[in-house]
Design an enzyme around this catalytic site. Sequence first.
Site, PDB file in Angstrom:
ATOM      1  N   TYR A 142      63.136  68.826  40.726  1.00 32.32           N
ATOM      2  CA  TYR A 142      61.683  68.953  40.790  1.00 32.32           C
ATOM      3  C   TYR A 142      61.090  68.342  39.533  1.00 32.32           C
ATOM      4  CZ  TYR A 142      57.027  71.138  40.949  1.00 32.32           C
ATOM      5  OH  TYR A 142      55.670  71.368  40.956  1.00 32.32           O
ATOM      6  N   ASP A 237      64.065  64.416  32.509  1.00 36.01           N
ATOM      7  CA  ASP A 237      63.027  65.425  32.661  1.00 36.01           C
ATOM      8  C   ASP A 237      63.580  66.731  32.093  1.00 36.01           C
ATOM      9  OD1 ASP A 237      61.116  67.238  33.289  1.00 36.01           O
ATOM     10  OD2 ASP A 237      61.055  66.801  35.449  1.00 36.01           O
ATOM     11  N   LYS A 265      56.915  73.701  29.221  1.00 39.68           N
ATOM     12  CA  LYS A 265      57.480  75.053  29.161  1.00 39.68           C
ATOM     13  C   LYS A 265      57.709  75.525  27.720  1.00 39.68           C
ATOM     14  CE  LYS A 265      58.867  75.267  33.949  1.00 39.68           C
ATOM     15  NZ  LYS A 265      59.261  74.132  34.773  1.00 39.68           N
TER      16      LYS A 265
HETATM   17  C1  LIG Z   1      58.413  73.157  35.680  1.00 40.64           C
HETATM   18  C2  LIG Z   1      58.894  71.763  35.810  1.00 40.64           C
HETATM   19  C3  LIG Z   1      58.012  70.689  35.997  1.00 40.64           C
HETATM   20  C4  LIG Z   1      56.545  70.880  36.230  1.00 40.64           C
HETATM   21  O1  LIG Z   1      55.911  71.452  35.135  1.00 40.64           O
HETATM   22  P1  LIG Z   1      54.467  72.140  35.343  1.00 40.64           P
HETATM   23  O2  LIG Z   1      54.078  72.539  33.961  1.00 40.64           O
HETATM   24  O3  LIG Z   1      54.695  73.276  36.287  1.00 40.64           O
HETATM   25  O4  LIG Z   1      53.573  71.119  35.920  1.00 40.64           O
HETATM   26  C5  LIG Z   1      58.526  69.408  35.967  1.00 40.64           C
HETATM   27  N1  LIG Z   1      59.841  69.188  35.793  1.00 40.64           N
HETATM   28  C6  LIG Z   1      60.715  70.191  35.632  1.00 40.64           C
HETATM   29  C7  LIG Z   1      62.161  69.879  35.420  1.00 40.64           C
HETATM   30  C8  LIG Z   1      60.280  71.514  35.649  1.00 40.64           C
HETATM   31  O5  LIG Z   1      61.162  72.507  35.523  1.00 40.64           O
END
Ligand SMILES: *Cc1c(COP(=O)(O)O)cnc(C)c1O
Length: 425
Positions: A142, A237, A265
């Site tokens: 994701y 990511d 995060k």
């Molecule tokens: C949480 C997450 C996102 C999206 O981040 P948001 O702050 O919710 O938009 C993108 N990539 C990874 C790997 C994630 O865990």
Amino acid sequence: MSRNEELFARAAQSIPGGVNSPVRAFRSVGGTPRFISKARDAHIWDADGKQYIDYLGSWGPAIVGHAHPEVVKAVQDAAVNGLSFGAPTEGETLLAEAIIKRLPSIEQVRLVSSGTEATMSAIRLARGATGRAKIIKFEGCYHGHADSLLVKAGSGLLTFGNPTSAGVPPEFVKHTIVLDYNDLDAVSEAFKQHGDDIACIIVEPIAGNMNLIKPAPGFLEGLRELCTQYGALLIFDEVMTGFRAGPQGVQGLSGVTPDLTTLAKVIGGGMPVGAFGGRADVMKHIAPLGAVYQAGTLSGNPVSVAAGLATLDILGRPGFYENLAAQTKKLVDGLSERAKAAGVTFCADSVGGMFGLYFRESIPTSFAEVSDSNIDAFKVFFHAMLNQGVHLAPSAFEAGFVSAKHDDAIIAQTLDAAEKAFAAI
Ligand SMILES: *Cc1c(COP(=O)(O)O)cnc(C)c1O
């Protein structure tokens, strides 16, 4: 009716599904989400005043524990001086420098307000910097909810993906190639067919959005080699794994150096912060230096930046990650033992302060294998734990998170609850 049920019913009148992010609605486990009124250290309290041990940690940010006094003080001190200016502040440079100091692959970094913004911008940058259109992503990873990333694999190998969301025209995802995680041969084949037009690979270097899935030996190294060979950019990511899997994220653990990294995060310490950064010769393509446009009214917000800086400071203290990883391992080892004793098919894995729970024989290596676990058993386990005051992620496709405040007593309490939960299965 419990107060949680009351609040959920009321929220559903004014907010679609009663939530502002879909997984919160408990759709994949059933029942009523707990409305949180307060959090402190490793605990959260719901609207009925019930206390839970929290393994959600705001989906990762709460790594130093909820409402850490140093983080709260940093936020309070910043807020007194104004909430947002739309002009640069020293704090933004301090956070950029703190990130650059810790992650050697990053020479320059731009701050944004969410992970979605970070990945969307990094991909635009990769396309702008290479002059190429296509991107490779992996099934089950994701990367936020930008149009071109809401896509699943098409029917045949190397066919382009299909949108996974209404409102995304197929034309918007026609440049996204979706492959299986850990399938390096497929990546190699994709480069053979489309190498001249692939701008980047974006990958969760340890996946945390299809439960926890680690890269097979050689997978990340292979991605690095192929990107270098074909002139494509490698984007890690690390929105979830950054400062969570280890002090330098997965790039530190694996020794594989990406061209670009996305973060969010943990770096916001619970406030909205995202970032994308990497090689200076790539970052120079971003406006105002270059032709790739990217902007944000609240980017580098002073209050958010203060929370991030205070959090990174705590993470830098001696023994922080050793302790975090040890507690997380105690948790998953204990859960595996309890499951075995109860005769439940189960295994678990962890890295740093993240863990995965799998109701299957062996640790999965792909989205297909996670999907092949006993989801019904997870649901029973989830609710049995929740009833006993342990708040896990409400889906079999999510990782779990431990904080520095999950001490031995809290782990032991969790394992006692798990013994009963496994018995219920
Ligand atoms: C949480 C997450 C996102 C999206 O981040 P948001 O702050 O919710 O938009 C993108 N990539 C990874 C790997 C994630 O865990």
